[in-house]
Design a protein around this motif. Structure first.
Motif, PDB file in Angstrom:
ATOM      1  N   SER A  48     -35.740   6.774 -16.040  1.00 36.93           N
ATOM      2  CA  SER A  48     -36.773   7.799 -16.167  1.00 36.93           C
ATOM      3  C   SER A  48     -36.903   8.260 -17.610  1.00 36.93           C
ATOM      4  N   LEU A  49     -35.778   8.460 -18.276  1.00 36.22           N
ATOM      5  CA  LEU A  49     -35.810   8.864 -19.684  1.00 36.22           C
ATOM      6  C   LEU A  49     -36.422   7.774 -20.546  1.00 36.22           C
ATOM      7  N   ASP A  50     -36.086   6.524 -20.267  1.00 39.64           N
ATOM      8  CA  ASP A  50     -36.661   5.419 -21.032  1.00 39.64           C
ATOM      9  C   ASP A  50     -38.166   5.338 -20.833  1.00 39.64           C
ATOM     10  N   ALA A  51     -38.618   5.563 -19.606  1.00 40.70           N
ATOM     11  CA  ALA A  51     -40.049   5.477 -19.307  1.00 40.70           C
ATOM     12  C   ALA A  51     -40.824   6.598 -19.991  1.00 40.70           C
ATOM     13  N   ASN A  52     -40.189   7.743 -20.198  1.00 35.90           N
ATOM     14  CA  ASN A  52     -40.866   8.889 -20.799  1.00 35.90           C
ATOM     15  C   ASN A  52     -40.617   9.023 -22.295  1.00 35.90           C
ATOM     16  N   SER A  53     -39.926   8.073 -22.882  1.00 45.08           N
ATOM     17  CA  SER A  53     -39.606   8.187 -24.304  1.00 45.08           C
ATOM     18  C   SER A  53     -40.796   7.778 -25.161  1.00 45.08           C
ATOM     19  N   ASP A  95     -42.070   5.917 -28.707  1.00 43.79           N
ATOM     20  CA  ASP A  95     -41.673   4.939 -29.702  1.00 43.79           C
ATOM     21  C   ASP A  95     -41.525   5.640 -31.047  1.00 43.79           C
ATOM     22  N   ALA A  96     -40.399   5.458 -31.707  1.00 45.01           N
ATOM     23  CA  ALA A  96     -40.149   6.123 -32.988  1.00 45.01           C
ATOM     24  C   ALA A  96     -41.154   5.700 -34.049  1.00 45.01           C
TER      25      ALA A  96
END
Length: 64
Positions: free
Chosen positions: A42-47, A49-50
């Motif tokens: 879930s955190l990866d999906a809502n992150s 891109d730097a």
């Protein structure tokens, strides 16, 4: 010298509480592991891109 039955019961309970387990310190159960994996996904999906983030404002939309 006689040992009181209550003292024997207390001693057995204390020994039972000191039993070892096969789990390593900090180990998690299978369901906890699944919950952690779901939270990470879930955190990866809502992150964000730097590379898409800019500190100088060049990615801000211009008023029209």
């Amino acid at each position: 010298m006689t040992i009181k039955p209550a003292a024997v019961v207390v001693a057995l309970l204390l020994l039972a509480a000191c039993g070892s387990t096969d789990d390593a310190p900090g180990a998690v159960s299978q369901s906890e592991q699944q919950q952690l994996n779901d939270a990470a996904a879930s955190l990866d999906a809502n992150s964000v891109d730097a590379n898409a983030v800019s500190l100088d404002g060049e990615n801000e939309s211009q008023p029209q």
